[in-house]
Design a protein around this motif. Sequence first.
Motif, short mmCIF file in Angstrom:
data_model
loop_
_atom_site.label_atom_id
_atom_site.label_comp_id
_atom_site.label_asym_id
_atom_site.label_seq_id
_atom_site.Cartn_x
_atom_site.Cartn_y
_atom_site.Cartn_z
N GLN A 1 12.74 -5.40 34.56
CA GLN A 1 12.06 -6.00 33.43
C GLN A 1 12.91 -5.89 32.18
O GLN A 1 13.57 -4.89 31.95
N GLN A 2 12.84 -6.90 31.38
CA GLN A 2 13.54 -6.94 30.10
C GLN A 2 12.78 -6.07 29.09
O GLN A 2 11.58 -6.25 28.92
N PRO A 3 13.45 -5.13 28.42
CA PRO A 3 12.78 -4.32 27.40
C PRO A 3 12.27 -5.19 26.25
O PRO A 3 12.88 -6.20 25.90
N LYS A 4 11.17 -4.77 25.68
CA LYS A 4 10.58 -5.47 24.53
C LYS A 4 10.47 -4.47 23.39
O LYS A 4 10.35 -3.27 23.59
N LEU A 5 10.49 -5.00 22.18
CA LEU A 5 10.46 -4.16 20.99
C LEU A 5 9.31 -4.57 20.09
O LEU A 5 9.12 -5.75 19.82
N ALA A 6 8.54 -3.59 19.64
CA ALA A 6 7.48 -3.81 18.65
C ALA A 6 7.81 -2.93 17.45
O ALA A 6 8.41 -1.86 17.61
N VAL A 7 7.43 -3.36 16.27
CA VAL A 7 7.76 -2.61 15.05
C VAL A 7 6.56 -2.50 14.13
O VAL A 7 5.67 -3.33 14.13
N THR A 8 6.55 -1.38 13.37
CA THR A 8 5.64 -1.23 12.25
C THR A 8 6.54 -1.18 11.01
O THR A 8 7.74 -1.44 11.10
N ARG A 9 5.99 -0.82 9.89
CA ARG A 9 6.80 -0.75 8.67
C ARG A 9 7.89 0.31 8.77
O ARG A 9 8.98 0.15 8.24
N PHE A 10 7.58 1.42 9.48
CA PHE A 10 8.51 2.55 9.51
C PHE A 10 8.79 3.09 10.89
O PHE A 10 9.29 4.21 11.02
N ALA A 11 8.46 2.35 11.96
CA ALA A 11 8.68 2.87 13.31
C ALA A 11 8.93 1.73 14.29
O ALA A 11 8.64 0.57 14.02
N PHE A 12 9.49 2.11 15.44
CA PHE A 12 9.81 1.17 16.50
C PHE A 12 9.21 1.66 17.82
O PHE A 12 9.06 2.86 18.03
N ALA A 13 8.88 0.72 18.71
CA ALA A 13 8.39 1.05 20.04
C ALA A 13 9.11 0.15 21.04
O ALA A 13 9.10 -1.07 20.90
N LEU A 14 9.74 0.75 22.03
CA LEU A 14 10.46 0.03 23.07
C LEU A 14 9.69 0.21 24.38
O LEU A 14 9.34 1.34 24.74
N TRP A 15 9.43 -0.89 25.11
CA TRP A 15 8.61 -0.82 26.30
C TRP A 15 8.96 -1.96 27.24
O TRP A 15 9.63 -2.93 26.85
N CYS A 16 8.54 -1.85 28.48
CA CYS A 16 8.69 -2.90 29.48
C CYS A 16 7.32 -3.17 30.11
O CYS A 16 6.53 -2.25 30.30
N ILE A 17 7.06 -4.42 30.46
CA ILE A 17 5.80 -4.77 31.10
C ILE A 17 5.68 -4.00 32.41
O ILE A 17 6.61 -3.95 33.20
N GLY A 18 4.53 -3.38 32.60
CA GLY A 18 4.26 -2.61 33.80
C GLY A 18 4.75 -1.17 33.76
O GLY A 18 4.52 -0.41 34.68
N ALA A 19 5.40 -0.80 32.67
CA ALA A 19 5.95 0.56 32.57
C ALA A 19 4.84 1.58 32.29
O ALA A 19 3.75 1.24 31.87
N ASP A 20 5.18 2.85 32.52
CA ASP A 20 4.23 3.94 32.30
C ASP A 20 4.59 4.78 31.09
O ASP A 20 4.18 5.94 30.99
N ARG A 21 5.35 4.22 30.18
CA ARG A 21 5.63 4.93 28.94
C ARG A 21 6.18 3.95 27.91
O ARG A 21 6.67 2.88 28.24
N VAL A 22 6.06 4.37 26.67
CA VAL A 22 6.61 3.62 25.54
C VAL A 22 7.50 4.60 24.78
O VAL A 22 7.07 5.72 24.49
N VAL A 23 8.71 4.20 24.48
CA VAL A 23 9.62 5.05 23.72
C VAL A 23 9.47 4.67 22.25
O VAL A 23 9.62 3.50 21.89
N THR A 24 9.15 5.66 21.42
CA THR A 24 8.95 5.40 20.00
C THR A 24 9.87 6.26 19.15
O THR A 24 10.25 7.36 19.56
N TRP A 25 10.21 5.76 17.98
CA TRP A 25 11.00 6.52 17.02
C TRP A 25 10.77 5.97 15.63
O TRP A 25 10.25 4.89 15.46
N GLY A 26 11.13 6.77 14.65
CA GLY A 26 10.90 6.41 13.25
C GLY A 26 10.01 7.45 12.61
O GLY A 26 9.94 8.60 13.05
N ASN A 27 9.31 7.06 11.57
CA ASN A 27 8.42 7.96 10.84
C ASN A 27 7.27 8.37 11.76
O ASN A 27 6.46 7.52 12.15
N PRO A 28 7.16 9.65 12.11
CA PRO A 28 6.15 10.08 13.08
C PRO A 28 4.71 9.66 12.75
O PRO A 28 4.02 9.13 13.63
#
Length: 82
Positions: A1-28
């Motif tokens: 699966q191709q990774p997808k990226l979602a963003v907020t004002r101060f953080a990022f979330a990287l995920w793949c469809i069907g995955a069992d986790r989301v990798v996040t970083w930025g302002n906690p």
Amino acid sequence: QQPKLAVTRFAFALWCIGADRVVTWGNPPCGGDSSSIQHYLRNVQQVCGKGNAFAAILADGNVVTWGVPLSGGDSSRVQHQL
């Protein structure tokens, strides 16, 4: 699966469809730390970020949110409607 990226004002979330986790970083507090809800993230279908919070839609229809509570990071009061 191709990774997808979602963003907020101060953080990022990287995920793949069907995955069992989301990798996040930025302002906690703004969604950069998803460690407290990571165990809920199973078979993730979509992640959306807005303002200072993220929402993940799971394959079973459940919605998991994290980030600043007043920005939508706490959906516990409406969870029964989701």
